[in-house]
Design a protein around this motif. Structure first.
Motif, short mmCIF file in Angstrom:
data_model
loop_
_atom_site.label_atom_id
_atom_site.label_comp_id
_atom_site.label_asym_id
_atom_site.label_seq_id
_atom_site.Cartn_x
_atom_site.Cartn_y
_atom_site.Cartn_z
N ARG A 206 0.84 -1.20 0.00
CA ARG A 206 0.00 0.00 0.00
C ARG A 206 0.87 1.25 0.00
N HIS A 207 1.98 1.20 0.73
CA HIS A 207 2.87 2.36 0.83
C HIS A 207 3.43 2.76 -0.54
N PHE A 208 3.80 1.78 -1.36
CA PHE A 208 4.43 2.09 -2.64
C PHE A 208 3.44 2.20 -3.79
N ALA A 209 2.28 1.56 -3.68
CA ALA A 209 1.33 1.56 -4.79
C ALA A 209 0.84 2.96 -5.11
N GLY A 210 0.58 3.77 -4.09
CA GLY A 210 0.10 5.13 -4.32
C GLY A 210 1.06 5.98 -5.12
N PRO A 211 2.29 6.16 -4.65
CA PRO A 211 3.26 6.96 -5.41
C PRO A 211 3.53 6.42 -6.81
N LEU A 212 3.43 5.11 -6.99
CA LEU A 212 3.66 4.53 -8.31
C LEU A 212 2.45 4.67 -9.23
N GLY A 213 1.30 4.93 -8.63
CA GLY A 213 0.09 5.05 -9.43
C GLY A 213 -0.39 3.73 -10.00
N VAL A 214 -0.22 2.66 -9.24
CA VAL A 214 -0.64 1.33 -9.70
C VAL A 214 -1.66 0.76 -8.73
N THR A 215 -2.40 -0.23 -9.21
CA THR A 215 -3.41 -0.89 -8.39
C THR A 215 -3.05 -2.36 -8.24
N MET A 216 -2.84 -2.79 -7.02
CA MET A 216 -2.58 -4.19 -6.73
C MET A 216 -3.92 -4.88 -6.45
N THR A 217 -4.23 -5.91 -7.21
CA THR A 217 -5.51 -6.60 -7.03
C THR A 217 -5.47 -7.66 -5.95
N GLY A 218 -4.28 -8.08 -5.57
CA GLY A 218 -4.18 -9.10 -4.53
C GLY A 218 -2.73 -9.41 -4.21
N LEU A 219 -2.51 -10.00 -3.04
CA LEU A 219 -1.17 -10.40 -2.60
C LEU A 219 -1.20 -11.86 -2.18
N ARG A 220 -0.26 -12.62 -2.70
CA ARG A 220 -0.13 -14.01 -2.32
C ARG A 220 1.29 -14.25 -1.84
N LEU A 221 1.41 -15.05 -0.79
CA LEU A 221 2.73 -15.45 -0.31
C LEU A 221 3.19 -16.67 -1.08
N SER A 222 4.45 -16.69 -1.44
CA SER A 222 4.99 -17.83 -2.16
C SER A 222 6.12 -18.46 -1.36
N SER A 223 6.47 -19.67 -1.75
CA SER A 223 7.61 -20.39 -1.18
C SER A 223 8.58 -20.77 -2.28
N ALA A 224 8.65 -19.94 -3.31
CA ALA A 224 9.50 -20.24 -4.47
C ALA A 224 10.95 -20.39 -4.04
N GLN A 225 11.66 -21.28 -4.71
CA GLN A 225 13.05 -21.54 -4.39
C GLN A 225 14.00 -20.59 -5.09
N THR A 226 13.57 -19.98 -6.20
CA THR A 226 14.50 -19.18 -6.99
C THR A 226 14.00 -17.78 -7.29
N ARG A 227 12.91 -17.37 -6.67
CA ARG A 227 12.39 -16.03 -6.93
C ARG A 227 11.91 -15.39 -5.63
N TRP A 228 12.21 -14.11 -5.48
CA TRP A 228 11.71 -13.38 -4.32
C TRP A 228 10.31 -12.84 -4.57
N GLY A 229 9.97 -12.63 -5.82
CA GLY A 229 8.65 -12.09 -6.08
C GLY A 229 8.32 -12.15 -7.56
N SER A 230 7.05 -11.88 -7.87
CA SER A 230 6.60 -11.81 -9.25
C SER A 230 5.35 -10.95 -9.30
N ALA A 231 5.05 -10.48 -10.50
CA ALA A 231 3.87 -9.64 -10.71
C ALA A 231 3.16 -10.10 -11.97
N SER A 232 1.83 -10.09 -11.94
CA SER A 232 1.03 -10.46 -13.09
C SER A 232 0.37 -9.22 -13.68
N ALA A 233 0.05 -9.31 -14.95
CA ALA A 233 -0.57 -8.17 -15.63
C ALA A 233 -1.91 -7.80 -15.02
N ASP A 234 -2.55 -8.77 -14.35
CA ASP A 234 -3.85 -8.47 -13.73
C ASP A 234 -3.73 -7.79 -12.38
N GLY A 235 -2.48 -7.49 -11.95
CA GLY A 235 -2.29 -6.78 -10.69
C GLY A 235 -2.00 -7.66 -9.50
#
Length: 300
Positions: A206-235
């Motif tokens: 929420r802190h960064f979404a406002g200044p960036l002007g983007v809308t996050m549609t949801g947050l999911r926690l992952s347990s990926a072995q090789t990635r810290w994060g990812s983003a989908s076009a749907d937000g």
């Protein structure tokens, strides 16, 4: 002789490294003097691969060779050792020449992986009363307290003039008996860490979404072995819950990185300009994240 369509061995070389983001790594520093003792890899011999050996600067380096339908020779150095993937039509002699040409790079990466493995082993958590693991970049001490129920975090008290004896210590109290099994302690701590991760990550998104002007549609926690994060076009944003072990600055970098992808689904200069607009020190955080080591929690 190689087919005439080849333009030389240099066109075959394609080096790959494990990366938690699909970014181009910064230029490597000059290689250090080779370690006199070659790291011992743990090559397992994948299906269709053969185990071979090459002599690099006087050191016998085992590697796994896999023939694949590709146009170039690929090198991967991981904690398991050196792996080489090459087209079926490339002679072994050319593969050996390619290994010799990049001997400094290979030896440096093998030594780096060995040192990283040492740090990882040192970060192993031995589950029990008084064990410690990193939380938000600082040690978290686990205390078993059968007189209570649930989980309670004690942030400690800061002294106006702190000494070694008065430095605040985070204590996580678990309502478990002293005889609790290591797996039981681990599961309780992990569940608590995941709850903390979701709460903190949602707040920082929420802190960064406002200044960036983007809308996050949801947050999911992952347990990926090789990635810290990812983003989908749907937000939809996915963040590795184990980021909770790291300092707030590193967490903020990953959050800003993924939210920036909602504006630029690439790693172009425009993308990094977006990241810089909300997190100017991103380069320092990115470099630190590449060196970060997670505690070993799965083995009780």
């Amino acid at each position: 002789m190689l087919p005439s369509k080849l333009r030389g061995l240099g066109a075959l070389l394609n080096f790959t490294q494990l990366s938690l983001f699909d970014t181009e790594p910064p230029p490597a520093p000059p290689p250090p003097a080779p370690d006199p003792v070659a790291p011992t890899p743990r090559l397992r011999g994948e299906a269709g691969a053969s185990l071979r050996q090459v002599l690099l600067q006087g050191q016998a380096i085992p590697y796994e060779l896999k023939r694949a339908r590709r146009r170039s020779i690929g090198f991967t150095v991981s904690e398991d050792g050196l792996r080489v993937s090459a087209p079926k039509w490339v002679p072994l002699g050319d593969i050996d020449n390619a290994l010799q040409q990049k001997g400094d790079w290979i030896l440096r990466k093998l030594v780096e992986q060995r040192e990283r493995a040492k740090r990882t082993q040192a970060a192993r958590v031995h589950w029990g009363d008084g064990c410690s693991l990193p939380y938000l970049g600082e040690p978290l001490i686990v205390v078993l307290d059968p007189s209570m129920t649930g989980t309670r975090l004690d942030e400690g008290q800061a002294d106006p003039q702190p000494t070694l004896a008065t430095v605040p210590r985070r204590m996580l109290y678990l309502g478990l008996p002293q005889t609790a099994a290591p797996e039981q302690i681990r599961d309780a701590v992990q569940a608590w860490l995941q709850r903390q991760a979701r709460q903190l990550f949602e707040s920082r998104c929420r802190h960064f979404a406002g200044p960036l002007g983007v809308t996050m549609t949801g947050l999911r926690l992952s347990s990926a072995q090789t990635r810290w994060g990812s983003a989908s076009a749907d937000g939809m944003i996915r963040l590795n819950w184990r980021l909770i072990h790291f300092s707030p600055a590193l967490i903020d970098y990953v959050v800003a990185h993924e939210l920036a992808h909602l504006k630029e689904m690439n790693h172009s200069p425009r993308f990094w300009a977006v990241v810089r607009s909300v997190f100017p020190e991103y380069e320092l955080a990115r470099d630190r994240l590449k060196q970060a080591v997670l505690p070993l929690m799965d083995e009780a």
